[in-house]
Design a protein around this motif. Structure first.
Motif, PDB file in Angstrom:
ATOM      1  N   MET A   8      54.965  45.216  40.394  1.00 32.91           N
ATOM      2  CA  MET A   8      54.535  43.835  40.439  1.00 32.91           C
ATOM      3  C   MET A   8      54.365  43.367  38.999  1.00 32.91           C
ATOM      4  N   LYS A   9      55.199  42.425  38.600  1.00 35.16           N
ATOM      5  CA  LYS A   9      55.122  41.865  37.249  1.00 35.16           C
ATOM      6  C   LYS A   9      54.231  40.633  37.286  1.00 35.16           C
ATOM      7  N   ILE A  10      53.320  40.536  36.316  1.00 35.35           N
ATOM      8  CA  ILE A  10      52.394  39.414  36.247  1.00 35.35           C
ATOM      9  C   ILE A  10      52.614  38.690  34.927  1.00 35.35           C
ATOM     10  N   GLN A  11      52.856  37.381  35.013  1.00 32.57           N
ATOM     11  CA  GLN A  11      53.049  36.550  33.829  1.00 32.57           C
ATOM     12  C   GLN A  11      51.929  35.519  33.786  1.00 32.57           C
ATOM     13  N   VAL A  12      51.172  35.497  32.687  1.00 30.30           N
ATOM     14  CA  VAL A  12      50.045  34.589  32.525  1.00 30.30           C
ATOM     15  C   VAL A  12      50.430  33.469  31.570  1.00 30.30           C
ATOM     16  N   ASN A  13      50.286  32.225  32.034  1.00 29.19           N
ATOM     17  CA  ASN A  13      50.564  31.036  31.227  1.00 29.19           C
ATOM     18  C   ASN A  13      49.280  30.226  31.111  1.00 29.19           C
ATOM     19  N   THR A  14      49.036  29.644  29.929  1.00 31.52           N
ATOM     20  CA  THR A  14      47.850  28.815  29.741  1.00 31.52           C
ATOM     21  C   THR A  14      48.243  27.480  29.134  1.00 31.52           C
ATOM     22  N   ASP A  15      47.397  26.465  29.380  1.00 31.54           N
ATOM     23  CA  ASP A  15      47.627  25.199  28.703  1.00 31.54           C
ATOM     24  C   ASP A  15      46.926  25.229  27.350  1.00 31.54           C
ATOM     25  N   SER A  16      47.014  24.167  26.608  1.00 28.58           N
ATOM     26  CA  SER A  16      46.466  24.150  25.248  1.00 28.58           C
ATOM     27  C   SER A  16      44.940  24.180  25.206  1.00 28.58           C
ATOM     28  N   ASN A  17      44.283  23.964  26.340  1.00 25.21           N
ATOM     29  CA  ASN A  17      42.821  23.944  26.381  1.00 25.21           C
ATOM     30  C   ASN A  17      42.202  25.248  26.875  1.00 25.21           C
ATOM     31  N   VAL A  18      43.036  26.241  27.189  1.00 27.60           N
ATOM     32  CA  VAL A  18      42.550  27.540  27.664  1.00 27.60           C
ATOM     33  C   VAL A  18      43.066  28.611  26.714  1.00 27.60           C
ATOM     34  N   SER A  19      42.157  29.444  26.245  1.00 22.33           N
ATOM     35  CA  SER A  19      42.537  30.531  25.347  1.00 22.33           C
ATOM     36  C   SER A  19      43.472  31.488  26.071  1.00 22.33           C
ATOM     37  N   GLY A  20      44.619  31.764  25.470  1.00 22.66           N
ATOM     38  CA  GLY A  20      45.603  32.631  26.106  1.00 22.66           C
ATOM     39  C   GLY A  20      45.813  33.935  25.367  1.00 22.66           C
ATOM     40  N   ASN A  21      44.742  34.536  24.867  1.00 21.95           N
ATOM     41  CA  ASN A  21      44.883  35.771  24.092  1.00 21.95           C
ATOM     42  C   ASN A  21      45.206  36.967  24.987  1.00 21.95           C
ATOM     43  N   ASP A  22      45.550  38.094  24.349  1.00 23.31           N
ATOM     44  CA  ASP A  22      45.929  39.297  25.093  1.00 23.31           C
ATOM     45  C   ASP A  22      44.791  39.813  25.960  1.00 23.31           C
ATOM     46  N   GLY A  23      43.562  39.709  25.471  1.00 25.23           N
ATOM     47  CA  GLY A  23      42.414  40.166  26.257  1.00 25.23           C
ATOM     48  C   GLY A  23      42.287  39.409  27.559  1.00 25.23           C
ATOM     49  N   ARG A  24      42.451  38.102  27.505  1.00 23.81           N
ATOM     50  CA  ARG A  24      42.393  37.271  28.715  1.00 23.81           C
ATOM     51  C   ARG A  24      43.503  37.672  29.670  1.00 23.81           C
ATOM     52  N   ALA A  25      44.706  37.850  29.152  1.00 27.33           N
ATOM     53  CA  ALA A  25      45.838  38.228  30.001  1.00 27.33           C
ATOM     54  C   ALA A  25      45.588  39.566  30.691  1.00 27.33           C
ATOM     55  N   HIS A  26      45.035  40.534  29.968  1.00 33.94           N
ATOM     56  CA  HIS A  26      44.754  41.842  30.574  1.00 33.94           C
ATOM     57  C   HIS A  26      43.682  41.741  31.656  1.00 33.94           C
ATOM     58  N   GLU A  27      42.659  40.913  31.424  1.00 34.14           N
ATOM     59  CA  GLU A  27      41.613  40.709  32.434  1.00 34.14           C
ATOM     60  C   GLU A  27      42.197  40.085  33.697  1.00 34.14           C
ATOM     61  N   VAL A  28      43.031  39.067  33.523  1.00 34.52           N
ATOM     62  CA  VAL A  28      43.664  38.401  34.662  1.00 34.52           C
ATOM     63  C   VAL A  28      44.554  39.385  35.419  1.00 34.52           C
ATOM     64  N   GLU A  29      45.356  40.155  34.697  1.00 40.47           N
ATOM     65  CA  GLU A  29      46.237  41.140  35.339  1.00 40.47           C
ATOM     66  C   GLU A  29      45.431  42.170  36.120  1.00 40.47           C
ATOM     67  N   ALA A  30      44.359  42.677  35.536  1.00 45.70           N
ATOM     68  CA  ALA A  30      43.532  43.681  36.220  1.00 45.70           C
ATOM     69  C   ALA A  30      42.920  43.112  37.492  1.00 45.70           C
ATOM     70  N   THR A  31      42.439  41.879  37.428  1.00 47.85           N
ATOM     71  CA  THR A  31      41.850  41.235  38.606  1.00 47.85           C
ATOM     72  C   THR A  31      42.892  41.087  39.710  1.00 47.85           C
ATOM     73  N   LEU A  32      44.063  40.595  39.351  1.00 42.84           N
ATOM     74  CA  LEU A  32      45.107  40.379  40.361  1.00 42.84           C
ATOM     75  C   LEU A  32      45.627  41.689  40.929  1.00 42.84           C
ATOM     76  N   GLU A  33      45.805  42.698  40.084  1.00 36.96           N
ATOM     77  CA  GLU A  33      46.269  43.998  40.582  1.00 36.96           C
ATOM     78  C   GLU A  33      45.277  44.587  41.580  1.00 36.96           C
ATOM     79  N   ARG A  34      43.978  44.421  41.299  1.00 38.56           N
ATOM     80  CA  ARG A  34      42.948  44.951  42.194  1.00 38.56           C
ATOM     81  C   ARG A  34      42.933  44.192  43.525  1.00 38.56           C
ATOM     82  N   ILE A  35      42.940  42.874  43.467  1.00 43.05           N
ATOM     83  CA  ILE A  35      42.801  42.069  44.689  1.00 43.05           C
ATOM     84  C   ILE A  35      44.082  42.069  45.515  1.00 43.05           C
ATOM     85  N   LEU A  36      45.232  42.078  44.871  1.00 45.44           N
ATOM     86  CA  LEU A  36      46.519  42.015  45.591  1.00 45.44           C
ATOM     87  C   LEU A  36      47.142  43.392  45.821  1.00 45.44           C
ATOM     88  N   ALA A  37      46.408  44.454  45.556  1.00 44.23           N
ATOM     89  CA  ALA A  37      46.950  45.824  45.592  1.00 44.23           C
ATOM     90  C   ALA A  37      47.670  46.162  46.891  1.00 44.23           C
TER      91      ALA A  37
END
Length: 105
Positions: A1-30
């Motif tokens: 399952m490939k996860i791609q995180v996109n943000t707008d200019s008002n949301v911080s899109g750093n690597d830490g945020r992307a990893h948190e989002v990926e971990a949450t989705l992997e856990r919930i959608l497992a």
């Protein structure tokens, strides 16, 4: 399952945020990981930093399933983390309905 995180200019899109989002989705959608080929995440701040008011962090999820039409779910919340979690739980319900009708989960 490939996860791609996109943000707008008002949301911080750093690597830490992307990893948190990926971990949450992997856990919930497992339990659907065998059917999901890709998850696109779109994070935005509906009111931007200059406005206040009701919940304005938005997470839109689009899940692509092998051989099926994409499924989407979204959530507005006070924080990005809450929006991601809410959208993921809505996605689980949508996948249960859609795949349940096909006997696929």
């Amino acid at each position: 399952m490939k996860i791609q995180v996109n943000t707008d200019s008002n949301v911080s899109g750093n690597d830490g945020r992307a990893h948190e989002v990926e971990a949450t989705l992997e856990r919930i959608l497992a339990r659907f990981e065998d059917q999901i080929t890709r998850v696109e995440v779109h994070l935005s701040d509906e009111n931007s930093a200059s406005k206040s008011g009701p919940p304005d962090k938005r997470c839109l999820l689009e899940v692509r399933l092998a051989g099926r039409q994409p499924v989407s779910a979204s959530e507005l919340a006070q924080s990005v983390d809450q929006a991601v979690t809410g959208a993921a739980h809505k996605m689980v319900r949508a996948l249960e309905r859609g795949l349940g009708k096909l006997g696929g989960h």
